[in-house]
Design an enzyme around this catalytic site. Structure first.
Site, PDB file in Angstrom:
ATOM      1  N   ASP A 201       1.011  -1.316  -0.033  1.00 40.21           N
ATOM      2  CA  ASP A 201       0.043   0.028   0.029  1.00 40.21           C
ATOM      3  C   ASP A 201       0.962   1.372  -0.009  1.00 40.21           C
ATOM      4  OD1 ASP A 201      -2.130   1.713   0.461  1.00 40.21           O
ATOM      5  OD2 ASP A 201      -3.293   0.389   1.140  1.00 40.21           O
ATOM      6  N   SER A 222       5.168  -0.313  -3.716  1.00 39.52           N
ATOM      7  CA  SER A 222       4.179   0.087  -2.983  1.00 39.52           C
ATOM      8  C   SER A 222       3.025   0.811  -3.718  1.00 39.52           C
ATOM      9  CB  SER A 222       4.800   1.202  -2.090  1.00 39.52           C
ATOM     10  OG  SER A 222       5.441   2.395  -2.755  1.00 39.52           O
ATOM     11  N   HIS A 223       2.259   1.623  -2.927  1.00 38.06           N
ATOM     12  CA  HIS A 223       1.687   2.664  -3.890  1.00 38.06           C
ATOM     13  C   HIS A 223       2.028   4.111  -3.702  1.00 38.06           C
ATOM     14  CE1 HIS A 223      -2.236   0.108  -3.007  1.00 38.06           C
ATOM     15  NE2 HIS A 223      -1.240  -0.611  -3.817  1.00 38.06           N
ATOM     16  N   GLY A 224       3.534   4.112  -3.731  1.00 37.92           N
ATOM     17  CA  GLY A 224       4.302   5.515  -3.681  1.00 37.92           C
ATOM     18  C   GLY A 224       4.052   6.343  -2.464  1.00 37.92           C
TER      19      GLY A 224
END
Ligand SMILES: *[C@@H]1O[C@H](CO)[C@@H](O)[C@H](O)[C@H]1NC(C)=O
Ligand SMILES: *[C@@H]1O[C@H](CO)[C@@H](O)[C@H](O)[C@H]1NC(C)=O
Ligand SMILES: *[C@@H]1O[C@H](CO)[C@@H](O)[C@H](O)[C@H]1NC(C)=O
Ligand SMILES: *[C@@H]1O[C@H](CO)[C@@H](O)[C@H](O)[C@H]1NC(C)=O
Ligand SMILES: *[C@@H]1O[C@H](CO)[C@@H](O)[C@H](O)[C@H]1NC(C)=O
Ligand SMILES: *[C@@H]1O[C@H](CO)[C@@H](O)[C@H](O)[C@H]1NC(C)=O
Ligand SMILES: *[C@@H]1O[C@H](CO)[C@@H](O)[C@H](O)[C@H]1NC(C)=O
Ligand SMILES: *[C@@H]1O[C@H](CO)[C@@H](O)[C@H](O)[C@H]1NC(C)=O
Length: 358
Positions: A201, A222-224
């Site tokens: 995430d 990840s989602h940055g």
């Protein structure tokens, strides 16, 4: 007459005395050992703490609340057995702490909980796993296999978090790890530096605060690095995001504002010298449509002053991904993207309802 150097030394000493006098300290230095839940129960006299390896049984949580200014060091791993306790499972709540994990682990036994549903359903998962409150310096610890969100930062004074490894890579197997945010931040005067996050995430999500520096981080899968999601009554301002590496995952650099948010804002964000690669959805996404990526943006939570300047930020995305999307309902101020270099995928899109044209 005292020398110049002596005057400087005196001035410095009195400044320190004044700072120290403002916090209540125990009369004598006290060294404490933590090697069980019971031994962590009251550390209020402890000016130094050594944490030895121990397991935390089901139902128990730990709070490290040592004397202001305490040094806290790990000499072994802390392992949380499967539990129905709600998070946080371990809280650091010491003013002006000097915490050094010496590369030991705080192990959440995530695989015992992971079912692909995170905090949206399925097995109850204690979250967040680790909470940093108080203030000071946190370094060199591994946060391993958090059941859901890994580290929540709610510090209340100047703080540096350095060389922390959030390792949820085991959660990639079978896509079982979910909502395993690396660092969720609601804090001001915080520097996050040189940490590594391998998760499923957001690597970092800044929910509120000001005077924040995110530098030299490495985010894997990840989602940055996100500012937001920004909810009603929440503001983020004065953020510098420098020299970070984001490798793989859905998003690279994101500002996400809840479409329904009011009395909220994001202002003065500077990105410099970041490297983002292998992104499958959006390299850079700035949106006021959250939880959607790019639909009808809200206008109750303005975004102002977002720039990529001072050192080239490189963004490269996979086929079918967008390089840069800005989805604004209410954006203002100076936006200077001179030092953003974005390539690959489906190019960029500035939504038709966007308030600004680049
Ligand atoms: C911890 O110990 C200190 C000093 O002995 C005492 O003042 C304080 O009330 C104790 N706190 C708790 C939570 O037991
Ligand atoms: C803290 O120190 C005081 C004074 O030495 C002592 O009376 C008290 O029991 C100590 N508290 C704890 C929790 O160790
Ligand atoms: C958690 O609660 C469930 C339902 O009450 C129980 O079956 C289980 O044994 C508990 N697990 C732990 C680790 O305490
Ligand atoms: C952050 O720093 C500012 C300016 O020094 C200060 O006013 C504010 O109280 C600080 N807040 C925190 C949480 O450290
Ligand atoms: C992360 O944890 C896995 C085990 O789950 C381990 O194999 C891997 O080496 C760890 N990564 C790092 C960078 O320590
Ligand atoms: C806006 O948010 C701030 C910060 O949470 C809060 O103090 C203030 O009361 C809010 N104002 C309104 C009108 O809701
Ligand atoms: C926002 O702040 C106002 C004023 O403090 C409060 O009445 C309202 O409930 C808050 N809204 C949310 C969603 O937190
Ligand atoms: C990207 O472009 C390709 C080719 O035009 C198209 O098939 C695909 O749907 C586009 N992807 C997105 C996310 O719009």
């Amino acid at each position: 007459m005292p020398s110049f150097a002596a005057i400087v030394a005196l001035a410095a000493a009195s400044a320190i005395t004044r700072t120290r006098a403002s916090i209540t300290r125990p009369a004598h230095p006290t060294h404490c050992i933590v090697n069980s839940v019971a031994s962590a129960a009251n550390l209020s006299n402890c000016t130094s703490v050594d944490i030895h390896a121990f397991d935390v049984p089901a139902g128990e949580t730990i709070t490290i609340a040592a004397a202001p200014g305490a040094s806290v060091a790990m000499a072994g791993d802390i392992t949380f057995l499967q539990t129905n306790a709600t998070g946080p499972l371990i809280t650091f709540q010491t003013t002006d702490i000097l915490f050094n994990g010496h590369r030991h682990k705080i192990d959440g036994n995530g695989p015992l909980y992971w079912d692909g549903q995170g905090t949206n359903g399925g097995v109850a998962k204690p979250h967040p796993f680790v909470k940093f409150k108080g203030s000071g310096v946190f370094t060199d610890v591994t946060v391993l296999n958090s059941p859901a969100q890994a580290v929540s930062v709610g510090t209340t004074g100047p703080t540096i978090i350095r060389s922390v490894l959030v390792n949820n890579s085991a959660g990639n197997a079978g896509n079982l790890g979910h909502n395993t945010d690396g660092f969720d931040i609601s804090a001001s005067n915080l520097t996050l530096s040189g940490c590594v996050v391998d998760n499923q995430d957001d690597c970092i999500a800044i929910n509120s605060g000001r005077a924040l520096v995110i530098e030299d981080m490495t985010c894997v899968g990840s989602h940055g690095i996100s500012i937001g999601s920004i909810a009603t009554n929440k503001s983020v301002s004065d953020v510098r995001i420098s020299r970070n590496t984001v490798r793989g995952g859905l998003y690279g650099l994101r500002i996400k504002v809840d479409a329904v948010a009011v009395n909220a804002s994001v202002s003065n964000v500077l990105y410099d010298s970041n490297t983002v690669s292998g992104i499958t959805e959006f390299g850079v996404l700035i949106t006021q449509s959250y939880p959607n990526d790019d639909t009808i943006p809200g206008t109750g939570a303005p975004i102002s002053g977002i720039s990529f300047l001072g050192g080239r930020t490189h963004v490269s995305v996979d086929t079918d991904a967008f390089t840069v999307v800005v989805d604004c309902g209410a954006c203002s101020g100076i936006w200077d993207f001179s030092d953003l270099h974005a390539t690959g995928g489906n190019g960029s899109r500035i939504a038709p309802d966007n308030a600004r044209i680049f």
